[in-house]
Write an enzyme that holds these catalytic residues in place. Structure first.
Site, PDB file in Angstrom:
ATOM      1  N   ARG A 169      -2.994   2.832  -4.247  1.00  0.00           N
ATOM      2  CA  ARG A 169      -3.583   4.071  -3.521  1.00  0.00           C
ATOM      3  C   ARG A 169      -4.792   4.232  -3.585  1.00  0.00           C
ATOM      4  NH1 ARG A 169      -0.178   2.485   0.565  1.00  0.00           N
ATOM      5  NH2 ARG A 169       2.107   2.749  -0.143  1.00  0.00           N
ATOM      6  N   GLN A 182      -7.130   1.978  -2.619  1.00  0.00           N
ATOM      7  CA  GLN A 182      -6.997   1.861  -1.069  1.00  0.00           C
ATOM      8  C   GLN A 182      -8.031   3.199  -0.327  1.00  0.00           C
ATOM      9  OE1 GLN A 182      -3.220   2.050   0.297  1.00  0.00           O
ATOM     10  NE2 GLN A 182      -3.365   1.839   2.421  1.00  0.00           N
ATOM     11  N   THR A 238       1.928  -9.697  -3.710  1.00  0.00           N
ATOM     12  CA  THR A 238       3.137  -9.307  -2.877  1.00  0.00           C
ATOM     13  C   THR A 238       4.323 -10.083  -3.025  1.00  0.00           C
ATOM     14  OG1 THR A 238       1.382  -9.177  -1.099  1.00  0.00           O
ATOM     15  CG2 THR A 238       3.516  -9.333  -0.350  1.00  0.00           C
ATOM     16  N   ASP A 291       4.794  -5.050  -0.579  1.00  0.00           N
ATOM     17  CA  ASP A 291       3.549  -5.053  -0.436  1.00  0.00           C
ATOM     18  C   ASP A 291       2.919  -3.930  -1.592  1.00  0.00           C
ATOM     19  OD1 ASP A 291       0.634  -5.111   0.415  1.00  0.00           O
ATOM     20  OD2 ASP A 291       1.350  -3.748   2.128  1.00  0.00           O
ATOM     21  N   GLU A 301       9.506  -3.526   2.616  1.00  0.00           N
ATOM     22  CA  GLU A 301       9.441  -4.271   4.053  1.00  0.00           C
ATOM     23  C   GLU A 301      10.313  -5.585   4.001  1.00  0.00           C
ATOM     24  OE1 GLU A 301       5.325  -5.297   5.252  1.00  0.00           O
ATOM     25  OE2 GLU A 301       4.368  -3.436   3.714  1.00  0.00           O
ATOM     26  N   LYS A 320      -4.444  -4.350  -1.882  1.00  0.00           N
ATOM     27  CA  LYS A 320      -3.191  -5.026  -1.508  1.00  0.00           C
ATOM     28  C   LYS A 320      -3.068  -6.475  -1.852  1.00  0.00           C
ATOM     29  CE  LYS A 320      -1.833  -1.611   1.968  1.00  0.00           C
ATOM     30  NZ  LYS A 320      -0.474  -1.244   1.881  1.00  0.00           N
ATOM     31  N   ASP A 345       0.176  -8.645   7.537  1.00  0.00           N
ATOM     32  CA  ASP A 345       0.985  -7.645   7.199  1.00  0.00           C
ATOM     33  C   ASP A 345       1.106  -6.563   8.394  1.00  0.00           C
ATOM     34  OD1 ASP A 345       3.008  -6.199   5.962  1.00  0.00           O
ATOM     35  OD2 ASP A 345       1.462  -4.914   4.638  1.00  0.00           O
ATOM     36  N   GLU A 351       5.754  -0.822  -1.413  1.00  0.00           N
ATOM     37  CA  GLU A 351       6.087  -0.756   0.084  1.00  0.00           C
ATOM     38  C   GLU A 351       7.380  -1.682   0.507  1.00  0.00           C
ATOM     39  OE1 GLU A 351       2.741  -1.053   2.426  1.00  0.00           O
ATOM     40  OE2 GLU A 351       1.803   0.838   1.987  1.00  0.00           O
ATOM     41  N   GLU A 372       4.843   8.477   0.383  1.00  0.00           N
ATOM     42  CA  GLU A 372       5.728   9.388   1.079  1.00  0.00           C
ATOM     43  C   GLU A 372       6.633  10.220   0.291  1.00  0.00           C
ATOM     44  OE1 GLU A 372       7.101   7.146   4.822  1.00  0.00           O
ATOM     45  OE2 GLU A 372       6.405   5.418   3.341  1.00  0.00           O
ATOM     46  N   HIS A 380       6.830   5.692   8.866  1.00  0.00           N
ATOM     47  CA  HIS A 380       5.865   5.769   7.528  1.00  0.00           C
ATOM     48  C   HIS A 380       4.685   5.715   7.913  1.00  0.00           C
ATOM     49  CE1 HIS A 380       3.666   3.555   4.210  1.00  0.00           C
ATOM     50  NE2 HIS A 380       3.043   2.960   5.075  1.00  0.00           N
TER      51      HIS A 380
HETATM   52 CA    CA Z   1       2.252  -2.761   4.185  1.00  0.00          CA
END
Ligand code: CA
Length: 427
Positions: free
Chosen positions: A240, A243, A260, A236, A204, A256, A132, A202, A377, A139
């Site tokens: 948080r 993380q 996915t 993804d 992507e 993560k 990834d 996420e 975000e 971002h």
């Molecule tokens: Ca990602």
């Protein structure tokens, strides 16, 4: 990227509903892997709301222009077919386009089309490795600002494609439920092991690798596009809170690797040829890519002019009959690195990529607040809740929430889409 008769905006298919289909008109023809009634998965191609059964078309002698050996590669997984590269994809595209636009072929081909609603889709390749990237510069800047208001972008960001090696075993197909992960979370009295309370998506692009490269043999950036077999959407999923506690000093790990999600359809570079765009423009103060990442053709047309969106619906919204709400809308032109640059960088030290490997682009966010590709975000780190139809609010995902990603391209009378990449969070 050359255009041909398969990109003619006036092309018409005899398949009902294909003309004007938002995702799968006859100019798209994305590959997929599907099964019926639990049988062995086989390759298909999306047309309108149906899937053309490729092994069946071959067995019926309807794709006679294709090498016979190709037929054997269209079962169970697409790795070996994708390894053949561009010429094999183009031959298949042209043969299918001819069949699906010729009314005389209808009686022979129609028995080998199946409604999408009647089939199960599978991850199209056996994924050896998944990486990834982090090429969404808005971002990176916005997330960086949450942690480092003074230096949102670290000094290396504009010079080197940032990424991490992900987990291939937990890549799942759209529609697979996503179980909320347990994990270590920082607490006032030390870490606890608990369900993540800050589960995020996420938005992507996924990049499927076609022909690979030998160990120790880099791929020049000018040849990197030849190693890309196609594109999909990729979510993804990110915890948080896990993380934040685990990411130093080595980066993402369990935050993560629990799931996915990818969309089923592999949209080929040929289908996307009309929708190429220049690499993201760099300002006067930005560094030029180092020579090993700089190719004139890639700078000119290595980007993708794709609108990407994330939609959310909750269990309460569904119960009330409310449709999903769009929570972000961005463009793949906001990727700091082109797919070819990401692939060339990945192989630049000699790392071998293999057919069916998967690369993620990194979260695609725009400059505008409503174009952010993650809740982290959109809610400014959980400080500004998102209001949903029906009166609910969210800072992160609740059980029963479903995130659906979509991508569309439109230009010069042509349009196509990627189909949905959806997953529902379960507790
Ligand atoms: Ca990602």
């Amino acid at each position: 990227m050359s255009l041909d008769a398969t990109h003619d905006p006036s092309a018409r298919s005899w398949v009902p509903g294909a003309d004007g289909h938002p995702d799968f008109p006859v100019t798209n023809l994305p590959l997929c892997l599907f099964s019926v009634d639990g049988c062995i998965p086989r390759a298909g191609v999306a047309i309108g709301d149906q899937v053309a059964d490729l092994p069946a078309l071959l067995a019926a002698g309807l794709l006679a222009s294709l090498d016979e050996a190709v037929g054997e590669l269209l079962q169970e997984r697409l790795n070996e077919f994708l390894a053949l590269g561009r010429d094999a994809r183009v031959a298949l595209r042209h043969a299918l386009f001819a069949l699906l636009t010729d009314p005389a072929a209808r009686p022979h081909v129609a028995p080998h089309l199946r409604p999408m609603a009647d089939v199960s889709f599978h991850v199209p390749c056996e994924i050896g490795d998944y990486t990834d990237f982090y090429a969404g510069i808005h971002h990176a800047r916005r997330v960086g600002a949450l942690f480092r208001p003074d230096t949102p972008l670290l000094p290396n960001y504009r010079h080197v494609p940032i990424g991490y090696h992900g987990r291939a075993s937990s890549v799942v197909i759209s529609g697979t439920p996503v179980r909320r992960p347990m994990g270590q979370l920082a607490g006032p009295d030390g870490p606890v092991f608990a369900p993540s309370a800050r589960l995020d998506h996420e938005l992507e692009l996924g990049i499927w690798v076609g022909p690979g490269n030998a160990l120790g043999t880099p791929v020049p950036v000018g040849e990197a596009a030849d190693h890309i077999a196609g594109f999909c959407l990729l979510n993804d999923w990110s915890a948080r809170d896990i993380q934040a506690w685990e990411y130093q000093p080595l980066g993402p790990f369990l935050a993560k690797n629990f799931a996915t999600t990818v969309s089923p359809f592999l949209v080929t570079p040929e289908a996307l040829a009309p929708f190429r765009a220049p690499a993201m423009a760099r300002g006067a103060e930005d560094p030029a890519p180092l020579p090993y990442l700089l190719d004139p053709a890639d700078q000119r047309e290595g980007g993708l002019d794709l609108v990407v969106e994330a939609h959310l619906d909750t269990a309460a919204m569904r119960a009330a009959g409310l449709p999903p709400v769009r929570i972000s809308r961005g463009t793949a032109r906001d990727l700091w690195w082109t797919p070819a640059q990401m692939l060339a960088h990945h192989a630049s030290g000699g790392c071998n990529l293999r057919p069916g490997d998967l690369l993620g682009s990194g979260t695609i966010s725009g400059e505008a607040a409503d174009s952010a590709g993650s809740l982290l975000e959109l809610t400014e780190g959980g400080r500004r809740p998102l209001s949903l139809p029906g009166g609910e609010t969210r800072i992160f995902l609740a059980d029963g929430d479903r995130v659906t990603l979509v991508a569309r391209a439109k230009r010069d009378g042509l349009r196509l889409g990627f189909g949905a990449c959806a997953g529902e969070v379960v507790g």
